[in-house]
Motif scaffolding. Structure first.
Motif, PDB file in Angstrom:
ATOM      1  N   GLY A   1       0.786  -1.214   0.000  1.00  0.00           N
ATOM      2  CA  GLY A   1       0.000   0.000   0.000  1.00  0.00           C
ATOM      3  C   GLY A   1       0.824   1.273   0.000  1.00  0.00           C
ATOM      4  N   LEU A   2       2.133   1.146   0.064  1.00  0.00           N
ATOM      5  CA  LEU A   2       3.006   2.310   0.063  1.00  0.00           C
ATOM      6  C   LEU A   2       3.191   2.786  -1.376  1.00  0.00           C
ATOM      7  N   LYS A   3       2.941   4.024  -1.618  1.00  0.00           N
ATOM      8  CA  LYS A   3       3.117   4.581  -2.955  1.00  0.00           C
ATOM      9  C   LYS A   3       4.593   4.808  -3.224  1.00  0.00           C
ATOM     10  N   SER A   4       4.964   4.743  -4.490  1.00  0.00           N
ATOM     11  CA  SER A   4       6.368   4.914  -4.860  1.00  0.00           C
ATOM     12  C   SER A   4       6.879   6.297  -4.470  1.00  0.00           C
ATOM     13  N   GLU A   5       6.023   7.283  -4.538  1.00  0.00           N
ATOM     14  CA  GLU A   5       6.436   8.629  -4.139  1.00  0.00           C
ATOM     15  C   GLU A   5       6.769   8.670  -2.641  1.00  0.00           C
ATOM     16  N   GLU A   6       5.971   7.943  -1.844  1.00  0.00           N
ATOM     17  CA  GLU A   6       6.215   7.891  -0.398  1.00  0.00           C
ATOM     18  C   GLU A   6       7.516   7.160  -0.087  1.00  0.00           C
ATOM     19  N   LEU A   7       7.755   6.054  -0.790  1.00  0.00           N
ATOM     20  CA  LEU A   7       8.991   5.303  -0.603  1.00  0.00           C
ATOM     21  C   LEU A   7      10.192   6.150  -0.993  1.00  0.00           C
ATOM     22  N   ALA A   8      10.108   6.825  -2.120  1.00  0.00           N
ATOM     23  CA  ALA A   8      11.206   7.675  -2.569  1.00  0.00           C
ATOM     24  C   ALA A   8      11.487   8.767  -1.545  1.00  0.00           C
ATOM     25  N   ASP A   9      10.438   9.355  -0.989  1.00  0.00           N
ATOM     26  CA  ASP A   9      10.607  10.389   0.024  1.00  0.00           C
ATOM     27  C   ASP A   9      11.265   9.813   1.281  1.00  0.00           C
ATOM     28  N   MET A  10      10.823   8.633   1.709  1.00  0.00           N
ATOM     29  CA  MET A  10      11.400   8.001   2.899  1.00  0.00           C
ATOM     30  C   MET A  10      12.877   7.655   2.693  1.00  0.00           C
ATOM     31  N   ALA A  11      13.235   7.262   1.465  1.00  0.00           N
ATOM     32  CA  ALA A  11      14.620   6.890   1.160  1.00  0.00           C
ATOM     33  C   ALA A  11      15.484   8.103   0.844  1.00  0.00           C
ATOM     34  N   GLY A  12      14.861   9.254   0.666  1.00  0.00           N
ATOM     35  CA  GLY A  12      15.614  10.464   0.366  1.00  0.00           C
ATOM     36  C   GLY A  12      16.092  10.544  -1.068  1.00  0.00           C
ATOM     37  N   VAL A  13      15.340   9.915  -1.979  1.00  0.00           N
ATOM     38  CA  VAL A  13      15.677   9.951  -3.403  1.00  0.00           C
ATOM     39  C   VAL A  13      14.462  10.425  -4.187  1.00  0.00           C
ATOM     40  N   SER A  14      14.681  10.759  -5.442  1.00  0.00           N
ATOM     41  CA  SER A  14      13.562  11.176  -6.278  1.00  0.00           C
ATOM     42  C   SER A  14      12.829   9.942  -6.799  1.00  0.00           C
ATOM     43  N   ARG A  15      11.624  10.145  -7.255  1.00  0.00           N
ATOM     44  CA  ARG A  15      10.830   9.036  -7.814  1.00  0.00           C
ATOM     45  C   ARG A  15      11.504   8.471  -9.053  1.00  0.00           C
ATOM     46  N   SER A  16      12.101   9.343  -9.865  1.00  0.00           N
ATOM     47  CA  SER A  16      12.771   8.856 -11.079  1.00  0.00           C
ATOM     48  C   SER A  16      13.997   8.014 -10.725  1.00  0.00           C
ATOM     49  N   THR A  17      14.713   8.388  -9.662  1.00  0.00           N
ATOM     50  CA  THR A  17      15.862   7.591  -9.222  1.00  0.00           C
ATOM     51  C   THR A  17      15.395   6.241  -8.713  1.00  0.00           C
ATOM     52  N   LEU A  18      14.300   6.223  -7.991  1.00  0.00           N
ATOM     53  CA  LEU A  18      13.753   4.975  -7.463  1.00  0.00           C
ATOM     54  C   LEU A  18      13.303   4.049  -8.589  1.00  0.00           C
ATOM     55  N   SER A  19      12.795   4.599  -9.671  1.00  0.00           N
ATOM     56  CA  SER A  19      12.303   3.765 -10.768  1.00  0.00           C
ATOM     57  C   SER A  19      13.434   3.144 -11.593  1.00  0.00           C
ATOM     58  N   ARG A  20      14.624   3.724 -11.550  1.00  0.00           N
ATOM     59  CA  ARG A  20      15.722   3.205 -12.373  1.00  0.00           C
ATOM     60  C   ARG A  20      16.081   1.758 -12.050  1.00  0.00           C
ATOM     61  N   PRO A  21      16.327   1.373 -10.783  1.00  0.00           N
ATOM     62  CA  PRO A  21      16.617  -0.049 -10.543  1.00  0.00           C
ATOM     63  C   PRO A  21      15.396  -0.944 -10.784  1.00  0.00           C
ATOM     64  N   GLU A  22      14.201  -0.410 -10.607  1.00  0.00           N
ATOM     65  CA  GLU A  22      12.992  -1.180 -10.895  1.00  0.00           C
ATOM     66  C   GLU A  22      12.930  -1.572 -12.361  1.00  0.00           C
ATOM     67  N   ASN A  23      13.489  -0.719 -13.216  1.00  0.00           N
ATOM     68  CA  ASN A  23      13.470  -0.959 -14.658  1.00  0.00           C
ATOM     69  C   ASN A  23      14.758  -1.603 -15.164  1.00  0.00           C
ATOM     70  N   GLY A  24      15.618  -2.052 -14.242  1.00  0.00           N
ATOM     71  CA  GLY A  24      16.831  -2.757 -14.640  1.00  0.00           C
ATOM     72  C   GLY A  24      18.018  -1.875 -14.941  1.00  0.00           C
ATOM     73  N   ASP A  25      17.942  -0.597 -14.637  1.00  0.00           N
ATOM     74  CA  ASP A  25      19.061   0.319 -14.871  1.00  0.00           C
ATOM     75  C   ASP A  25      20.112   0.091 -13.779  1.00  0.00           C
ATOM     76  N   ALA A  26      21.299  -0.338 -14.188  1.00  0.00           N
ATOM     77  CA  ALA A  26      22.360  -0.658 -13.231  1.00  0.00           C
ATOM     78  C   ALA A  26      23.206   0.550 -12.855  1.00  0.00           C
TER      79      ALA A  26
END
Length: 76
Positions: free
Chosen positions: A3-28
């Motif tokens: 139930g945690l939104k990606s924006e909330e996770l990115a905020d908790m981790a101190g990164v942007s949403r686009s940075t968080l999506s990079r490893p999700e999409n296989g960007d090494a």
């Protein structure tokens, strides 16, 4: 963390949403520090450390013991 939104996770981790999506999409190209920040958010850092610890596998323990001296001279 269902139930945690990606924006909330990115905020908790101190990164942007686009940075968080990079490893999700296989960007090494995401830095290890960023990846560990996300792992800290999920409280799984200890599991990551255990996964890369050479003493946690049979092969790692065997290779680690290869570097030890065969005999140790006693100092008197």
């Amino acid at each position: 963390m269902q139930g945690l939104k990606s924006e909330e996770l990115a905020d908790m981790a101190g990164v942007s949403r686009s940075t968080l999506s990079r490893p999700e999409n296989g960007d090494a190209s995401v830095s290890l520090a960023t990846l560990l920040d996300v792992c800290n958010t999920f409280v799984v850092t200890d599991r990551i450390i255990d996964a890369v610890d050479p003493y946690e596998t049979d092969c790692g323990r065997a290779r680690a013991s290869q570097g030890l001296p065969q005999r140790v001279r006693r100092l008197t």
